[in-house]
Scaffold this motif. Structure first.
Motif, mmCIF file in Angstrom:
data_model
loop_
_atom_site.group_PDB
_atom_site.id
_atom_site.type_symbol
_atom_site.label_atom_id
_atom_site.label_comp_id
_atom_site.label_asym_id
_atom_site.label_seq_id
_atom_site.Cartn_x
_atom_site.Cartn_y
_atom_site.Cartn_z
ATOM 1 N N ALA A 93 0.808 -1.227 0.000
ATOM 2 C CA ALA A 93 0.000 0.000 0.000
ATOM 3 C C ALA A 93 0.839 1.275 0.000
ATOM 4 N N PRO A 94 1.770 1.483 0.952
ATOM 5 C CA PRO A 94 2.557 2.723 0.913
ATOM 6 C C PRO A 94 3.469 2.821 -0.304
ATOM 7 N N GLY A 102 -2.499 4.820 9.618
ATOM 8 C CA GLY A 102 -2.214 3.447 10.020
ATOM 9 C C GLY A 102 -2.164 2.530 8.829
ATOM 10 N N PRO A 103 -1.755 1.282 9.031
ATOM 11 C CA PRO A 103 -1.708 0.335 7.913
ATOM 12 C C PRO A 103 -3.108 0.022 7.388
ATOM 13 N N VAL A 104 -3.181 -0.423 6.140
ATOM 14 C CA VAL A 104 -4.472 -0.782 5.565
ATOM 15 C C VAL A 104 -5.028 -1.997 6.311
ATOM 16 N N SER A 105 -6.356 -2.088 6.352
ATOM 17 C CA SER A 105 -7.026 -3.233 6.966
ATOM 18 C C SER A 105 -7.126 -4.364 5.948
ATOM 19 N N VAL A 106 -6.779 -5.599 6.394
ATOM 20 C CA VAL A 106 -6.761 -6.749 5.487
ATOM 21 C C VAL A 106 -7.645 -7.855 6.055
ATOM 22 N N ILE A 107 -8.554 -8.355 5.232
ATOM 23 C CA ILE A 107 -9.406 -9.503 5.599
ATOM 24 C C ILE A 107 -9.181 -10.601 4.566
ATOM 25 N N CYS A 108 -8.913 -11.812 5.048
ATOM 26 C CA CYS A 108 -8.722 -12.958 4.155
ATOM 27 C C CYS A 108 -10.005 -13.782 4.118
ATOM 28 N N GLN A 137 -7.915 7.212 4.727
ATOM 29 C CA GLN A 137 -7.011 8.347 4.833
ATOM 30 C C GLN A 137 -7.792 9.594 5.231
ATOM 31 N N ASN A 138 -7.263 10.352 6.177
ATOM 32 C CA ASN A 138 -7.893 11.589 6.623
ATOM 33 C C ASN A 138 -7.502 12.724 5.685
ATOM 34 N N VAL A 139 -8.515 13.432 5.160
ATOM 35 C CA VAL A 139 -8.274 14.504 4.197
ATOM 36 C C VAL A 139 -8.732 15.835 4.804
ATOM 37 N N ARG A 140 -7.826 16.799 4.886
ATOM 38 C CA ARG A 140 -8.151 18.139 5.396
ATOM 39 C C ARG A 140 -8.649 19.011 4.246
ATOM 40 N N HIS A 141 -9.737 19.765 4.519
ATOM 41 C CA HIS A 141 -10.239 20.723 3.527
ATOM 42 C C HIS A 141 -9.396 21.984 3.586
ATOM 43 N N PHE A 142 -9.102 22.537 2.425
ATOM 44 C CA PHE A 142 -8.312 23.760 2.380
ATOM 45 C C PHE A 142 -9.120 24.986 2.824
ATOM 46 N N PHE A 143 -10.402 25.012 2.520
ATOM 47 C CA PHE A 143 -11.168 26.231 2.713
ATOM 48 C C PHE A 143 -12.452 26.024 3.504
ATOM 49 N N ILE A 144 -13.166 24.907 3.246
ATOM 50 C CA ILE A 144 -14.522 24.782 3.762
ATOM 51 C C ILE A 144 -14.652 23.519 4.599
ATOM 52 N N GLY A 145 -15.120 23.654 5.814
ATOM 53 C CA GLY A 145 -15.488 22.516 6.638
ATOM 54 C C GLY A 145 -14.304 21.818 7.278
ATOM 55 N N PRO A 146 -14.606 20.882 8.218
ATOM 56 C CA PRO A 146 -13.558 20.149 8.925
ATOM 57 C C PRO A 146 -12.991 19.023 8.056
ATOM 58 N N ALA A 147 -11.922 18.386 8.544
ATOM 59 C CA ALA A 147 -11.322 17.252 7.847
ATOM 60 C C ALA A 147 -12.293 16.065 7.844
ATOM 61 N N ARG A 148 -12.125 15.157 6.882
ATOM 62 C CA ARG A 148 -12.998 13.987 6.786
ATOM 63 C C ARG A 148 -12.165 12.768 6.376
ATOM 64 N N ASP A 149 -12.683 11.568 6.745
ATOM 65 C CA ASP A 149 -12.030 10.315 6.357
ATOM 66 C C ASP A 149 -12.551 9.872 4.990
ATOM 67 N N VAL A 150 -11.632 9.480 4.121
ATOM 68 C CA VAL A 150 -11.953 8.936 2.810
ATOM 69 C C VAL A 150 -11.532 7.464 2.808
#
Length: 602
Positions: A93-94, A102-108, A137-150
């Protein structure tokens, strides 16, 4: 005198001032509206920048998840299983742009297709063949609203397959023996030396290439198609020549076989209901077997057997029930036997399905016999005369091979396939489906349905009832079974290298031909057990009055069938020995192992 209205009118300068003030007010309002529009446009533009950034991050995140899932699926079949796959996915992933905290979540799990539906099963079904990766991944908005998880989710699978052939006689490449066998099946003279047969045995043809050469688009189309032995030999020669793997000896041998076959009847390439085909592929997704290979020699022998279509020999004269001591009733016997069955080829995935059955299996027997015994029973008390029809299946030197596990590694020599072999001495059963065992190429032979052996009219007071006499049980449905089997199965491990010393491995129960004696006597003993014979009316168990009325006939039948079955033992065993049944030996030929490339499925 008329009145005069005299009004005061503003001077021209005053009017101009008023117009100017009104115009100024209108301009200030328009400027405010325009400013609001521009501010709104700026806000939208800034929002678009934030939304676009989220979209770009999500797209990159999906790519990272896809690559991680593929990396995990590529290693899930190796030693370590899910642990190895998890490490592979989290390292990938990286390296492919993942920037989460954190590391990606893996399910087998296991990706499978049931009917037309697909599912990702994480309940522990084996073997594991798929990896699902969730990247956040947590994404910060440059201008509008708080950060959100994608978040992005990807699932990839990689199916490992193996192909093998099972026979219940030692694999000896005696030129004369194979020439005679194949010549008899093709109805023509075949004369090849041992070197040519050895070359054919080591020549492997990929199923996907064979499908293309035969003019079909997919594995499903291949399994649904028909061809002749001649066309099959020709297609194999073309594929091997094109791939550069055909020696002059192989090309010449295939040309000889093609000429001997001379067209001939068509045979089915895939199994169908009640009819065996050349390939028994134990995969829900048949296309996954496209990269598997089969031995040219094994495939041609099985194809010739199927095209011949008359491997069953009439044995009625050899098995005359009137010659059995103790049989005084009129008896007739129709008997058919398949002698010296060629190898059974299986291609598929390892492990068991949700029902506890192996996904890929092969079943073979040197001698298979179906006996239809008819007895004429005279009237007993108030019961009329009746004809008893007893369907009986017997096989000698039977074996079953199951693909238990495959493990892929960095090299073919380190990759392994594990096959569990169950070798038997003899097997017999009475049942409504006894005859179907003659074409069973995948699982141990059993009679899974009770057999209706007679129908008679039972007088009861002022009426009469039509009743059936059955052998076996209704719940669970089964016939009557007797088996002489090795006490424990044998596990054989093969590497992924074709053509080396471990390709052929045998297991022997050390059973002798005479050990098959008393097999049918076991069936006779089971018939003497309570409820082995039962009476039914209209498909339901008969009431006590009907059962009581028929009981004298049931007792008479048990007494009559016991010496008949025991007497058939004395005739079958010498016949099996005369036909050359080498009881208790199973040979597995590991043809190929394929470690599939991983692919995204969701």
């Amino acid at each position: 005198m008329a009145s005069i209205d005299i009004r005061c009118r503003p001077s021209i300068p005053l009017r101009r001032e008023r117009v100017f003030r009104a115009s100024a007010r209108r301009q200030r309002g328009a400027a405010a509206v325009l400013a609001a529009v521009w501010i709104g446009a700026d806000v939208v533009a800034l929002g678009v920048i934030d939304v676009g950034n989220v979209y770009l991050v999500r797209r990159q995140l999906q790519r990272s998840a896809d690559m991680a899932a593929v990396a995990g699926a590529q290693t899930i079949g190796m030693a370590g299983g899910c642990a190895t796959a998890t490490v592979s996915a989290q390292q990938s992933a990286p390296q492919n742009g993942y920037k989460g905290a954190g590391p990606v979540s893996v399910i087998c799990g296991r990706w499978s297709r049931t009917g037309g539906d697909t599912q990702f099963d994480t309940s522990g079904a084996m073997p594991l063949n798929a990896v699902q990766v969730t990247a956040t991944q947590n994404v910060r908005h440059f201008f509008i609203g708080p950060a959100r998880d994608v978040q992005a989710v990807a699932t990839a699978k990689a199916v490992d397959t193996a192909s093998f052939a099972l026979s219940t006689s030692l694999a000896t490449l005696s030129g004369g023996a194979i020439n005679g066998l194949l010549g008899a099946l093709l109805g023509a003279n075949v004369s090849l030396d041992v070197a040519a047969w050895q070359a054919l045995a080591s020549a492997n043809v990929q199923l996907g290439d064979l499908a293309t050469q035969l003019g079909v688009a997919s594995m499903n189309d291949l399994l649904d198609s028909n061809t002749t032995v001649a066309d099959l030999a020709d297609a194999m020669a073309t594929v091997l020549s094109r791939n550069g793997t055909a020696s002059a000896s192989v090309t010449s041998a295939l040309a000889t076989i093609r000429a001997a076959a001379n067209g001939g009847p068509k045979l089915a390439l895939g199994d169908s209901a009640g009819a065996p085909g050349l390939l028994a592929i134990g995969l829900a997704d048949k296309q996954a077997a496209a990269s598997a290979t089969v031995s040219a020699l094994d495939a041609l022998i099985v194809a010739a057997e199927l095209a011949h279509g008359k491997s069953a020999l009439e044995l009625g004269a050899a098995l005359d029930p009137s010659a059995i001591p103790g049989i005084t009733l009129p008896a007739r016997l129709t008997a058919k036997a398949a002698i010296l069955q060629p190898p059974v080829i299986a291609v598929g995935e390892s492990g068991m399905d949700s029902s506890g059955n192996y996904r890929t299996s092969a079943h073979a027997a040197q001698v298979r016999a179906y006996l239809d015994v008819k007895l004429q029973v005279p009237p007993i008390l108030l019961l009329p005369a009746v004809t008893v029809d007893l369907p009986l299946y017997v096989e000698a030197a039977q074996g079953t091979a199951d693909l238990a596990a495959t493990q892929c590694a960095a090299s073919r020599a380190a990759s392994t396939s594990t096959i569990v072999v169950r070798t038997g001495i003899a097997n017999a059963c009475i049942g409504g489906d006894a005859a179907s065992n003659m074409s069973n190429l995948t699982s141990p032979s059993t009679c899974q349905q009770p057999a209706t052996i007679a129908t008679l009219t039972v007088p009861l007071l002022l009426t009469s009832v039509s009743a059936n006499i059955n052998v076996g049980s209704v719940s669970p449905p089964s016939g009557v079974q007797a088996t002489l089997q090795a006490s424990e199965p044998t596990t054989r491990t093969f590497n992924g290298v074709a053509g080396d010393t471990d390709d052929y491995q045998s297991t022997n129960t050390n059973g002798l031909g005479s050990a098959a004696g008393e097999l049918l006597a076991q069936l006779a003993a089971q018939l003497q057990q309570p409820d082995a014979l039962f009476v039914s009316v209209g498909g339901a168990t008969a009431n006590p009055a009907v059962s009581s009325a028929v009981q004298p006939l049931l007792t008479f039948l048990v007494g009559s069938l016991t010496p008949l079955l025991s007497g058939l033992d004395t005739l079958l065993v010498p016949l099996f020995q005369l036909l050359g049944a080498q009881v208790g030996v199973s040979t597995v030929h590991a043809i190929s192992q394929t470690c599939s490339d991983a692919q995204l499925v969701n």
